[in-house]
Scaffold this motif. Sequence first.
Motif, PDB file in Angstrom:
ATOM      1  N   ASP A 146       0.844  -1.194   0.000  1.00 30.15           N
ATOM      2  CA  ASP A 146       0.000   0.000   0.000  1.00 30.15           C
ATOM      3  C   ASP A 146       0.881   1.246   0.000  1.00 30.15           C
ATOM      4  O   ASP A 146       2.086   1.181  -0.261  1.00 30.15           O
ATOM      5  N   VAL A 147       0.304   2.377   0.312  1.00 30.35           N
ATOM      6  CA  VAL A 147       1.026   3.645   0.226  1.00 30.35           C
ATOM      7  C   VAL A 147       2.242   3.688   1.142  1.00 30.35           C
ATOM      8  O   VAL A 147       3.254   4.341   0.830  1.00 30.35           O
ATOM      9  N   SER A 148       2.197   2.982   2.260  1.00 27.00           N
ATOM     10  CA  SER A 148       3.310   3.016   3.201  1.00 27.00           C
ATOM     11  C   SER A 148       4.593   2.481   2.566  1.00 27.00           C
ATOM     12  O   SER A 148       5.697   2.932   2.911  1.00 27.00           O
ATOM     13  N   VAL A 149       4.480   1.539   1.655  1.00 24.82           N
ATOM     14  CA  VAL A 149       5.647   0.986   0.966  1.00 24.82           C
ATOM     15  C   VAL A 149       6.297   2.042   0.075  1.00 24.82           C
ATOM     16  O   VAL A 149       7.520   2.194   0.043  1.00 24.82           O
ATOM     17  N   VAL A 150       5.480   2.792  -0.642  1.00 26.49           N
ATOM     18  CA  VAL A 150       6.009   3.808  -1.554  1.00 26.49           C
ATOM     19  C   VAL A 150       6.619   4.964  -0.764  1.00 26.49           C
ATOM     20  O   VAL A 150       7.598   5.576  -1.206  1.00 26.49           O
ATOM     21  N   ILE A 151       6.071   5.260   0.398  1.00 23.17           N
ATOM     22  CA  ILE A 151       6.672   6.297   1.245  1.00 23.17           C
ATOM     23  C   ILE A 151       8.034   5.833   1.758  1.00 23.17           C
ATOM     24  O   ILE A 151       9.039   6.525   1.604  1.00 23.17           O
ATOM     25  N   LYS A 152       8.067   4.659   2.349  1.00 23.28           N
ATOM     26  CA  LYS A 152       9.303   4.179   2.972  1.00 23.28           C
ATOM     27  C   LYS A 152      10.406   3.913   1.950  1.00 23.28           C
ATOM     28  O   LYS A 152      11.561   4.295   2.154  1.00 23.28           O
ATOM     29  N   GLU A 153      10.070   3.275   0.842  1.00 22.72           N
ATOM     30  CA  GLU A 153      11.085   2.839  -0.117  1.00 22.72           C
ATOM     31  C   GLU A 153      11.382   3.894  -1.179  1.00 22.72           C
ATOM     32  O   GLU A 153      12.320   3.741  -1.957  1.00 22.72           O
ATOM     33  N   GLY A 154      10.589   4.949  -1.248  1.00 21.16           N
ATOM     34  CA  GLY A 154      10.847   6.004  -2.214  1.00 21.16           C
ATOM     35  C   GLY A 154      10.401   5.626  -3.619  1.00 21.16           C
ATOM     36  O   GLY A 154       9.587   4.735  -3.821  1.00 21.16           O
ATOM     37  N   CYS A 155      10.995   6.309  -4.586  1.00 15.83           N
ATOM     38  CA  CYS A 155      10.601   6.088  -5.986  1.00 15.83           C
ATOM     39  C   CYS A 155      11.448   4.952  -6.566  1.00 15.83           C
ATOM     40  O   CYS A 155      12.382   5.176  -7.341  1.00 15.83           O
ATOM     41  N   GLU A 179       3.655  16.880   7.375  1.00 14.01           N
ATOM     42  CA  GLU A 179       2.617  17.835   7.764  1.00 14.01           C
ATOM     43  C   GLU A 179       1.219  17.343   7.433  1.00 14.01           C
ATOM     44  O   GLU A 179       0.271  17.563   8.203  1.00 14.01           O
ATOM     45  N   ASN A 180       1.084  16.640   6.301  1.00  9.61           N
ATOM     46  CA  ASN A 180      -0.249  16.305   5.806  1.00  9.61           C
ATOM     47  C   ASN A 180      -0.655  14.846   6.019  1.00  9.61           C
ATOM     48  O   ASN A 180      -1.844  14.527   5.934  1.00  9.61           O
ATOM     49  N   TYR A 181       0.297  13.978   6.301  1.00  4.19           N
ATOM     50  CA  TYR A 181      -0.020  12.559   6.501  1.00  4.19           C
ATOM     51  C   TYR A 181       0.692  12.028   7.757  1.00  4.19           C
ATOM     52  O   TYR A 181       1.518  11.116   7.680  1.00  4.19           O
ATOM     53  N   PRO A 182       0.400  12.603   8.921  1.00  2.43           N
ATOM     54  CA  PRO A 182       1.097  12.208  10.154  1.00  2.43           C
ATOM     55  C   PRO A 182       0.901  10.739  10.513  1.00  2.43           C
ATOM     56  O   PRO A 182       1.708  10.180  11.266  1.00  2.43           O
ATOM     57  N   GLN A 183      -0.149  10.108   9.995  1.00  6.88           N
ATOM     58  CA  GLN A 183      -0.391   8.693  10.299  1.00  6.88           C
ATOM     59  C   GLN A 183       0.704   7.798   9.715  1.00  6.88           C
ATOM     60  O   GLN A 183       0.842   6.639  10.112  1.00  6.88           O
ATOM     61  N   TYR A 184       1.500   8.346   8.774  1.00  6.43           N
ATOM     62  CA  TYR A 184       2.602   7.575   8.189  1.00  6.43           C
ATOM     63  C   TYR A 184       3.959   8.144   8.622  1.00  6.43           C
ATOM     64  O   TYR A 184       4.951   8.019   7.908  1.00  6.43           O
ATOM     65  N   SER A 185       3.994   8.741   9.809  1.00  7.31           N
ATOM     66  CA  SER A 185       5.212   9.434  10.240  1.00  7.31           C
ATOM     67  C   SER A 185       6.419   8.500  10.323  1.00  7.31           C
ATOM     68  O   SER A 185       7.546   8.911  10.025  1.00  7.31           O
ATOM     69  N   LYS A 186       6.204   7.252  10.737  1.00  3.83           N
ATOM     70  CA  LYS A 186       7.326   6.314  10.834  1.00  3.83           C
ATOM     71  C   LYS A 186       7.973   6.105   9.469  1.00  3.83           C
ATOM     72  O   LYS A 186       9.209   6.169   9.331  1.00  3.83           O
ATOM     73  N   GLU A 187       7.162   5.845   8.453  1.00  2.00           N
ATOM     74  CA  GLU A 187       7.688   5.611   7.105  1.00  2.00           C
ATOM     75  C   GLU A 187       8.285   6.892   6.512  1.00  2.00           C
ATOM     76  O   GLU A 187       9.308   6.855   5.831  1.00  2.00           O
ATOM     77  N   ILE A 188       7.644   8.029   6.787  1.00  2.00           N
ATOM     78  CA  ILE A 188       8.138   9.303   6.263  1.00  2.00           C
ATOM     79  C   ILE A 188       9.499   9.636   6.862  1.00  2.00           C
ATOM     80  O   ILE A 188      10.419  10.059   6.160  1.00  2.00           O
ATOM     81  N   ASN A 189       9.637   9.467   8.170  1.00  2.00           N
ATOM     82  CA  ASN A 189      10.912   9.753   8.829  1.00  2.00           C
ATOM     83  C   ASN A 189      12.026   8.856   8.306  1.00  2.00           C
ATOM     84  O   ASN A 189      13.174   9.295   8.160  1.00  2.00           O
ATOM     85  N   TYR A 190      11.693   7.611   8.023  1.00  2.00           N
ATOM     86  CA  TYR A 190      12.687   6.698   7.439  1.00  2.00           C
ATOM     87  C   TYR A 190      13.157   7.235   6.089  1.00  2.00           C
ATOM     88  O   TYR A 190      14.359   7.319   5.811  1.00  2.00           O
ATOM     89  N   ARG A 191      12.211   7.622   5.243  1.00  2.00           N
ATOM     90  CA  ARG A 191      12.566   8.128   3.909  1.00  2.00           C
ATOM     91  C   ARG A 191      13.282   9.471   4.012  1.00  2.00           C
ATOM     92  O   ARG A 191      14.233   9.741   3.270  1.00  2.00           O
ATOM     93  N   TYR A 192      12.837  10.293   4.921  1.00  2.00           N
ATOM     94  CA  TYR A 192      13.457  11.609   5.145  1.00  2.00           C
ATOM     95  C   TYR A 192      14.927  11.425   5.540  1.00  2.00           C
ATOM     96  O   TYR A 192      15.830  12.062   4.986  1.00  2.00           O
ATOM     97  N   ILE A 215      14.126  15.615  13.006  1.00  2.00           N
ATOM     98  CA  ILE A 215      13.459  14.322  12.884  1.00  2.00           C
ATOM     99  C   ILE A 215      14.261  13.269  13.621  1.00  2.00           C
ATOM    100  O   ILE A 215      15.402  13.479  14.006  1.00  2.00           O
ATOM    101  N   ARG A 216      13.650  12.094  13.778  1.00  2.00           N
ATOM    102  CA  ARG A 216      14.328  10.996  14.448  1.00  2.00           C
ATOM    103  C   ARG A 216      15.260  10.302  13.457  1.00  2.00           C
ATOM    104  O   ARG A 216      14.805   9.719  12.479  1.00  2.00           O
ATOM    105  N   LEU A 217      16.523  10.365  13.722  1.00  2.00           N
ATOM    106  CA  LEU A 217      17.499   9.761  12.838  1.00  2.00           C
ATOM    107  C   LEU A 217      18.180   8.584  13.536  1.00  2.00           C
ATOM    108  O   LEU A 217      18.406   8.620  14.732  1.00  2.00           O
ATOM    109  N   SER A 218      18.521   7.584  12.761  1.00  3.99           N
ATOM    110  CA  SER A 218      19.288   6.483  13.307  1.00  3.99           C
ATOM    111  C   SER A 218      20.712   6.959  13.572  1.00  3.99           C
ATOM    112  O   SER A 218      21.173   7.959  13.018  1.00  3.99           O
TER     113      SER A 218
END
Length: 285
Positions: free
Chosen positions: A150-159, A237-250, A273-276
């Motif tokens: 679903d969308v979470s995969v495209v957020i986390k893994e990018g393009c 800002e607009n999809y906080p429910q996917y913050s974990k995946e967004i932060n990973y991609r960020y 942001i939370r960085l490893s």
Amino acid sequence: MKLNKRPKINVFMLTYNQEMLVVDSIDSIINQTYTNWELLIGDDCSTDNTVKIIEKYTDLYPEKIKLIKNNINLGITGNCNNLIKYCDGDYIVFIGGDDLFFPNKIKSQIEFMLKFPECSMSYHNVEVFDKSKNKVLWLQNNKKNTFDGDVSVVIKEGCFFAAQSVMVRNDRRIRYEPTIKIASDWLSFVEYLAQGGKIMYLNEILGQYVKHGNNTTIINKDNSNLDHVKSCEYLLENYPQYSKEINYRYSFTLRTSRKTLPYFQTLVKSLKIRLSFKVIIMLFV
């Protein structure tokens, strides 16, 4: 699979000063084995012979090929938002005026989409071709960068897919965020999938991405990287429910862009942001 219904496919093509390559791109559409398509070309004020070349095709195929000429240069994102308004088919595929579809591209992909109704967006493999060397360099996808979900995969893994490999159902709003000036397609696909459905991989090589001296994403690499950072900020800002995946991609984007983006700008952004631990170390390398 035998197609009992023949959905209409909009072929979404952007052009700008591509007189040396646009003929091959248009011919690759005309030569499709699936015939219920309409080619929509958005030209962004080309200053070479691109428009004259396209107009020869619109004269030959007035029912199949339409040219939308912008009165002013809108840039990539503006051109996308203008052209998408003309898409009224059942499905949309995307191609640059310098890339190629292989003959069975649309047929194979529409059969795949009809077979899997839960699939809102599909993609396939493409060759990456070096025009100057006249050879295929590599394939876009392999086992390590091929994902379904679903969308979470495209957020986390990018393009992880080539934009020209994508087919989407034209059953929802498609937009390109105006603040992302160049590399706005990834965010657009994320927002598309955020409305529901899955992305699925068709394991066939059905197109060719052509590398040459005037590729927009190559010429504007620094701006493209910055656009990906901005896209992550927009998503937070607009999809906080996917913050974990967004932060990973960020985090990943900042790390891989640290040598091209302004150093302190990158560092300041990273601290928000939370960085490893690995990412923090890489920012100082």
